[in-house]
Scaffold this motif. Structure first.
Motif, short mmCIF file in Angstrom:
data_model
loop_
_atom_site.label_atom_id
_atom_site.label_comp_id
_atom_site.label_asym_id
_atom_site.label_seq_id
_atom_site.Cartn_x
_atom_site.Cartn_y
_atom_site.Cartn_z
N PHE A 287 2.97 5.82 -3.62
CA PHE A 287 4.07 6.78 -4.47
C PHE A 287 4.06 6.32 -5.82
CE2 PHE A 287 5.58 6.60 0.27
CZ PHE A 287 5.38 7.81 0.31
N ASP A 288 2.91 5.42 -6.25
CA ASP A 288 3.05 5.23 -7.90
C ASP A 288 4.03 4.29 -8.02
OD1 ASP A 288 0.54 6.43 -8.56
OD2 ASP A 288 1.82 8.16 -9.03
N LEU A 289 4.73 3.25 -7.17
CA LEU A 289 5.63 2.44 -7.35
C LEU A 289 4.73 1.14 -7.41
CD1 LEU A 289 8.49 3.77 -4.93
CD2 LEU A 289 8.50 3.97 -7.50
N HIS A 290 4.22 0.89 -8.50
CA HIS A 290 3.13 -0.35 -8.70
C HIS A 290 4.27 -1.46 -9.13
CE1 HIS A 290 0.03 2.39 -7.85
NE2 HIS A 290 0.39 3.01 -9.05
N PHE A 291 5.36 -1.63 -9.11
CA PHE A 291 6.01 -2.87 -9.48
C PHE A 291 6.16 -4.08 -8.60
CE2 PHE A 291 8.35 1.52 -10.54
CZ PHE A 291 8.09 1.31 -11.93
N LYS B 206 0.76 -1.24 -0.04
CA LYS B 206 0.18 0.09 -0.01
C LYS B 206 0.71 1.32 0.09
CE LYS B 206 -4.15 -1.53 2.18
NZ LYS B 206 -4.58 -1.93 3.66
N LEU B 207 1.99 1.26 0.75
CA LEU B 207 3.00 2.42 0.97
C LEU B 207 3.58 2.57 -0.53
CD1 LEU B 207 4.42 4.61 2.44
CD2 LEU B 207 5.80 2.71 3.31
N LEU B 208 3.92 1.74 -1.07
CA LEU B 208 4.42 1.95 -2.41
C LEU B 208 3.63 2.23 -3.53
CD1 LEU B 208 6.60 -1.50 -2.45
CD2 LEU B 208 7.66 0.58 -2.35
N ASP B 209 2.35 1.92 -3.47
CA ASP B 209 1.46 2.09 -4.46
C ASP B 209 1.03 3.66 -4.28
OD1 ASP B 209 1.25 -0.44 -5.47
OD2 ASP B 209 -0.46 -1.35 -4.62
#
Ligand SMILES: [Mg+2]
Length: 217
Positions: free
Chosen positions: A124-128, A119-122
């Protein structure tokens, strides 16, 4: 993209692969960990490139022992979304690189915390794709790369992880990136083929150079 814990669940394109650690590489770790510890009346002192022995009570200077640290470390991971943020230029550089390469996150965090991290990565738009595993990183990168005839690179702040990948994927470009400026001077000098990347801009240049050279030969 889905949360993945197993390299075999990840589908790669016909293009270079970048496997990237998260803590202290994509997300700041030592800086937010220091803030977190201070909120509990402890401090993290940049005296050497390790956590143990450098976390001290703000009341009497006594060192936190390993058992106590385990509890705090777990609580930090549980509440990481309140503390951690991307390292400087990590988000835009990864997005730029993702136009030409697949990116897979490989984090040595207990898998039970991966929901919070996803959720934290998402956010920041880090959907990898992300693999959360406490196993050595070399065999995991080897399974991901599967000896494809395409360039592969691995980025981490910890030499032990880079050396593990060197052992299992000798053709892999190895980049050592450390976000925190206070602890960086204490890091061991890069061994073997490991290249230091001073920041994400430098890392991008080294990655693109490696891809260009490898794809030409
Ligand atoms: Mg790390």
């Amino acid at each position: 993209m889905d949360v993945a814990t197993d390299p075999s669940q990840i589908r790669l394109g016909d293009r270079p692969l970048i496997v990237c650690d998260i803590d202290e590489v994509v997300l700041e770790f030592l800086t937010p960990l220091t803030d977190f510890l201070r909120s509990h009346e402890y401090d993290l002192l940049p005296r050497s490139f390790r956590l143990h022995g450098n976390i001290v009570s703000r009341h009497d200077g006594s060192e936190m022992d390993r058992e106590q640290f385990k509890v705090f470390h777990d609580l930090f991971f549980e509440t990481q979304d309140l503390w951690q943020k991307p390292a400087e230029r990590a988000v835009e550089t990864l997005h730029a690189l993702s136009a030409d390469a697949d990116i897979v996150f490989l984090t040595a965090m207990p898998p039970r915390h991966q929901g919070v991290r996803r959720k934290l990565l998402d956010r920041f738009d880090l959907h990898f794709d992300m693999i959360a595993s406490e196993e050595p990183k070399g065999p995991i990168v080897a399974r991901l790369h599967a000896r494809r005839g395409l360039p592969v690179a691995f980025i981490d702040d910890i030499q032990r992880n880079l050396l593990s990948v060197a052992d299992h994927v000798p053709e892999c470009l190895l980049l050592n990136l450390i976000a925190n400026a206070d602890f960086k001077p204490f890091a061991p000098p890069p061994a073997g083929a490991i290249k230091p990347a001073s920041d994400w801009t430098h890392a991008e240049a080294l990655l693109r150079e490696h891809f260009a050279v490898t794809l030409r030969t």
